[in-house]
Design a protein around this motif. Structure first.
Motif, PDB file in Angstrom:
ATOM      1  N   LEU A 106       0.821  -1.207   0.000  1.00  0.00           N
ATOM      2  CA  LEU A 106       0.000   0.000   0.000  1.00  0.00           C
ATOM      3  C   LEU A 106       0.861   1.266   0.000  1.00  0.00           C
ATOM      4  N   ILE A 107       1.891   1.263   0.830  1.00  0.00           N
ATOM      5  CA  ILE A 107       2.769   2.437   0.914  1.00  0.00           C
ATOM      6  C   ILE A 107       3.513   2.636  -0.409  1.00  0.00           C
ATOM      7  N   GLU A 108       3.956   1.551  -0.998  1.00  0.00           N
ATOM      8  CA  GLU A 108       4.657   1.653  -2.291  1.00  0.00           C
ATOM      9  C   GLU A 108       3.728   2.162  -3.382  1.00  0.00           C
ATOM     10  N   LYS A 109       2.471   1.728  -3.375  1.00  0.00           N
ATOM     11  CA  LYS A 109       1.485   2.228  -4.338  1.00  0.00           C
ATOM     12  C   LYS A 109       1.290   3.736  -4.185  1.00  0.00           C
ATOM     13  N   ALA A 110       1.191   4.180  -2.927  1.00  0.00           N
ATOM     14  CA  ALA A 110       1.035   5.611  -2.665  1.00  0.00           C
ATOM     15  C   ALA A 110       2.263   6.388  -3.136  1.00  0.00           C
ATOM     16  N   SER A 111       3.429   5.807  -2.881  1.00  0.00           N
ATOM     17  CA  SER A 111       4.689   6.450  -3.268  1.00  0.00           C
ATOM     18  C   SER A 111       4.796   6.621  -4.781  1.00  0.00           C
ATOM     19  N   GLU A 112       4.313   5.623  -5.517  1.00  0.00           N
ATOM     20  CA  GLU A 112       4.391   5.663  -6.988  1.00  0.00           C
ATOM     21  C   GLU A 112       3.509   6.752  -7.591  1.00  0.00           C
ATOM     22  N   THR A 113       2.413   7.054  -6.930  1.00  0.00           N
ATOM     23  CA  THR A 113       1.405   7.936  -7.531  1.00  0.00           C
ATOM     24  C   THR A 113       1.303   9.305  -6.871  1.00  0.00           C
ATOM     25  N   SER A 114       2.174   9.601  -5.898  1.00  0.00           N
ATOM     26  CA  SER A 114       2.068  10.859  -5.156  1.00  0.00           C
ATOM     27  C   SER A 114       3.429  11.536  -5.028  1.00  0.00           C
ATOM     28  N   GLU A 115       3.387  12.857  -4.978  1.00  0.00           N
ATOM     29  CA  GLU A 115       4.625  13.620  -4.823  1.00  0.00           C
ATOM     30  C   GLU A 115       5.244  13.373  -3.442  1.00  0.00           C
ATOM     31  N   GLU A 116       4.379  13.354  -2.448  1.00  0.00           N
ATOM     32  CA  GLU A 116       4.850  13.100  -1.083  1.00  0.00           C
ATOM     33  C   GLU A 116       3.795  12.270  -0.347  1.00  0.00           C
ATOM     34  N   VAL A 117       4.255  11.377   0.534  1.00  0.00           N
ATOM     35  CA  VAL A 117       3.348  10.488   1.275  1.00  0.00           C
ATOM     36  C   VAL A 117       3.644  10.596   2.772  1.00  0.00           C
ATOM     37  N   LEU A 118       2.578  10.784   3.549  1.00  0.00           N
ATOM     38  CA  LEU A 118       2.691  10.759   5.005  1.00  0.00           C
ATOM     39  C   LEU A 118       2.019   9.497   5.522  1.00  0.00           C
ATOM     40  N   VAL A 119       2.776   8.694   6.252  1.00  0.00           N
ATOM     41  CA  VAL A 119       2.218   7.482   6.871  1.00  0.00           C
ATOM     42  C   VAL A 119       2.090   7.752   8.364  1.00  0.00           C
ATOM     43  N   PHE A 120       0.851   7.892   8.840  1.00  0.00           N
ATOM     44  CA  PHE A 120       0.598   8.129  10.259  1.00  0.00           C
ATOM     45  C   PHE A 120       0.430   6.790  10.966  1.00  0.00           C
ATOM     46  N   MET A 121       1.304   6.533  11.926  1.00  0.00           N
ATOM     47  CA  MET A 121       1.240   5.286  12.685  1.00  0.00           C
ATOM     48  C   MET A 121       0.354   5.460  13.914  1.00  0.00           C
ATOM     49  N   VAL A 122      -0.639   4.590  14.065  1.00  0.00           N
ATOM     50  CA  VAL A 122      -1.515   4.638  15.235  1.00  0.00           C
ATOM     51  C   VAL A 122      -0.661   4.487  16.487  1.00  0.00           C
ATOM     52  N   GLU A 123      -0.706   5.512  17.346  1.00  0.00           N
ATOM     53  CA  GLU A 123       0.208   5.552  18.494  1.00  0.00           C
ATOM     54  C   GLU A 123      -0.387   4.914  19.749  1.00  0.00           C
ATOM     55  N   GLU A 124      -1.689   4.765  19.785  1.00  0.00           N
ATOM     56  CA  GLU A 124      -2.331   4.148  20.943  1.00  0.00           C
ATOM     57  C   GLU A 124      -1.715   2.764  21.178  1.00  0.00           C
ATOM     58  N   ASP A 125      -1.238   2.534  22.398  1.00  0.00           N
ATOM     59  CA  ASP A 125      -0.524   1.284  22.675  1.00  0.00           C
ATOM     60  C   ASP A 125      -1.473   0.210  23.193  1.00  0.00           C
ATOM     61  N   LYS A 126      -2.364  -0.261  22.313  1.00  0.00           N
ATOM     62  CA  LYS A 126      -3.314  -1.297  22.710  1.00  0.00           C
ATOM     63  C   LYS A 126      -3.203  -2.520  21.807  1.00  0.00           C
ATOM     64  N   SER A 127      -2.081  -2.627  21.110  1.00  0.00           N
ATOM     65  CA  SER A 127      -1.871  -3.744  20.192  1.00  0.00           C
ATOM     66  C   SER A 127      -0.855  -4.718  20.776  1.00  0.00           C
ATOM     67  N   LEU A 128      -0.854  -5.941  20.251  1.00  0.00           N
ATOM     68  CA  LEU A 128       0.079  -6.955  20.743  1.00  0.00           C
ATOM     69  C   LEU A 128       1.520  -6.576  20.436  1.00  0.00           C
ATOM     70  N   PHE A 129       1.729  -5.891  19.309  1.00  0.00           N
ATOM     71  CA  PHE A 129       3.051  -5.353  19.002  1.00  0.00           C
ATOM     72  C   PHE A 129       3.082  -3.907  19.506  1.00  0.00           C
ATOM     73  N   PRO A 130       3.989  -3.560  20.426  1.00  0.00           N
ATOM     74  CA  PRO A 130       4.025  -2.215  21.005  1.00  0.00           C
ATOM     75  C   PRO A 130       4.247  -1.142  19.938  1.00  0.00           C
ATOM     76  N   PHE A 131       3.817   0.085  20.259  1.00  0.00           N
ATOM     77  CA  PHE A 131       3.921   1.168  19.284  1.00  0.00           C
ATOM     78  C   PHE A 131       5.346   1.372  18.786  1.00  0.00           C
ATOM     79  N   ASN A 132       6.300   1.470  19.689  1.00  0.00           N
ATOM     80  CA  ASN A 132       7.677   1.757  19.265  1.00  0.00           C
ATOM     81  C   ASN A 132       8.206   0.690  18.309  1.00  0.00           C
ATOM     82  N   THR A 133       7.813  -0.554  18.531  1.00  0.00           N
ATOM     83  CA  THR A 133       8.212  -1.641  17.621  1.00  0.00           C
ATOM     84  C   THR A 133       7.568  -1.449  16.256  1.00  0.00           C
ATOM     85  N   ARG A 134       6.258  -1.207  16.244  1.00  0.00           N
ATOM     86  CA  ARG A 134       5.537  -1.026  14.975  1.00  0.00           C
ATOM     87  C   ARG A 134       6.109   0.165  14.190  1.00  0.00           C
TER      88      ARG A 134
END
Length: 347
Positions: free
Chosen positions: A164-192
């Motif tokens: 998905l990120i690569e698709k966005a990169s191919e078709t856009s001048e600039e891409v911002l990927v916002f990572m969900v920061e809420e730490d309620k996932s099995l993989f901690p935020f800093n790891t993700r």
């Protein structure tokens, strides 16, 4: 107000908590599991008002009809805010019914976003506009450049996310990927966050950014973490999508938001539908990308977690980027793998 007592509820006393829950039911409210502090107003032994908080989110307000207009809400709110200050928290949210707007704006809360079903307000030493100004400076974001954006949890980072990120990169001048920061996932935020940063560093026009508390957080979209399909879901999706369009897209010059097609999760499907309806109000296009397929199934983080739970680690290697696979084989990664095997959580 004369003769009323304001008391803190002992959250370890199941009977006390049950009484608050029963009081809330009369107002079509539930006593929510993440609550960490509750106050009640009592007339003798009778509960006539209550309010609670979960971290910096104020919730579960109810005042007996006979006491409305008597200043009890202000008393309870002030007591809650004093508790926040004691804990070093100087910014808070209120998620409530639109009919309560005037009550809370009179207490210096500002409307963040309003939907038909609910309203989100905030108050404190900063607001969303000052937060975005700081973000622009910190991440060196050029607001004159048209952008595409993605919001991702990546629990964990898969080949589907990378695609998905690569698709966005191919078709856009600039891409911002916002990572969900809420730490309620099995993989901690800093790891993700680190896995995604490392996994897309070959894409020069992509910035990976911390999502903060205004994007899919416990304040804006608690159903994302609860995976509940209830009457509140529509309100949560509208508010989170609306905040992104009204503030993030307008201020950061985001013209497109990309999401993956969602074949499995009804909550995410509802969110995508809300995005489509809300973003168009701000001139932002929602682009739904067909998921990457492997072995006739869409690649998803839930598929990876299920394989981990089954102990089928050999099948995961083709579903995740090298950076994720390498992490899973570190001591920290192996610890998370064991937690997933023992967990009943879908996250």
């Amino acid at each position: 107000m004369y003769g009323l007592q304001i008391e803190e509820v002992n959250l370890f006393d199941k009977e006390e908590v049950k009484k608050v829950g029963e009081f809330l039911k009369d107002f079509e409210l539930n006593y929510e599991q993440d609550i960490d502090y509750t106050l009640v107003a009592k007339n003798g032994e009778e509960i006539v008002g209550t309010c609670s908080k979960a971290k910096n989110i104020l919730k579960c307000f109810a005042i007996a009809p006979k006491l409305r207009g008597e200043g009890l809400t202000a008393t309870l709110i002030t007591s809650l805010i004093n508790k926040l200050f004691e804990q070093g928290i100087y910014h808070s949210f209120i998620f409530t019914k639109p009919s309560n707007k005037d009550i809370f704006t009179s207490l210096n809360y500002k409307v963040l976003y309003e939907a038909e079903e609910a309203i989100l307000l905030e108050s404190g030493i900063y607001d969303i506009n000052s937060y975005l100004d700081k973000l622009i400076k910190k991440e060196n974001i050029d607001v004159n450049t048209s952008k595409a954006a993605l919001v991702m949890n990546c629990n964990p980072f898969t080949e589907g996310h990378k695609y998905l990120i690569e698709k966005a990169s191919e078709t856009s001048e600039e891409v911002l990927v916002f990572m969900v920061e809420e730490d309620k996932s099995l993989f901690p935020f800093n790891t993700r966050y680190q896995l995604v940063k490392e996994g897309v560093k070959h894409l020069s026009n992509v910035k990976v950014i911390r999502g903060g508390e205004y994007i899919i957080s416990s304040a804006t979209f608690p159903s994302y973490f609860l995976r509940k399909e209830d009457e509140r879901l529509r309100a949560y999706t509208k508010i989170d999508a609306g905040i992104f369009g009204k503030y993030f897209c307008s201020k950061l010059n985001i013209k497109k938001r990309l999401v993956g097609e969602e074949p499995y999760c009804n909550v995410t499907n509802a969110y995508n539908e809300a995005l489509k309806k809300e973003l168009i109000k701000y001139g932002v296009e929602l682009i739904i990308i067909e998921r990457k397929i492997k072995d006739e199934l869409a690649i998803s983080a839930s598929r990876v977690r299920n394989l981990i739970k089954e102990g089928s680690l050999d099948k995961i290697k083709l579903l995740v980027p090298k950076v994720t696979w390498d992490f899973l084989n570190t001591p920290e990664g192996k610890e998370i793998v064991e937690k997933i095997k023992q967990s009943n959580s879908p996250h």
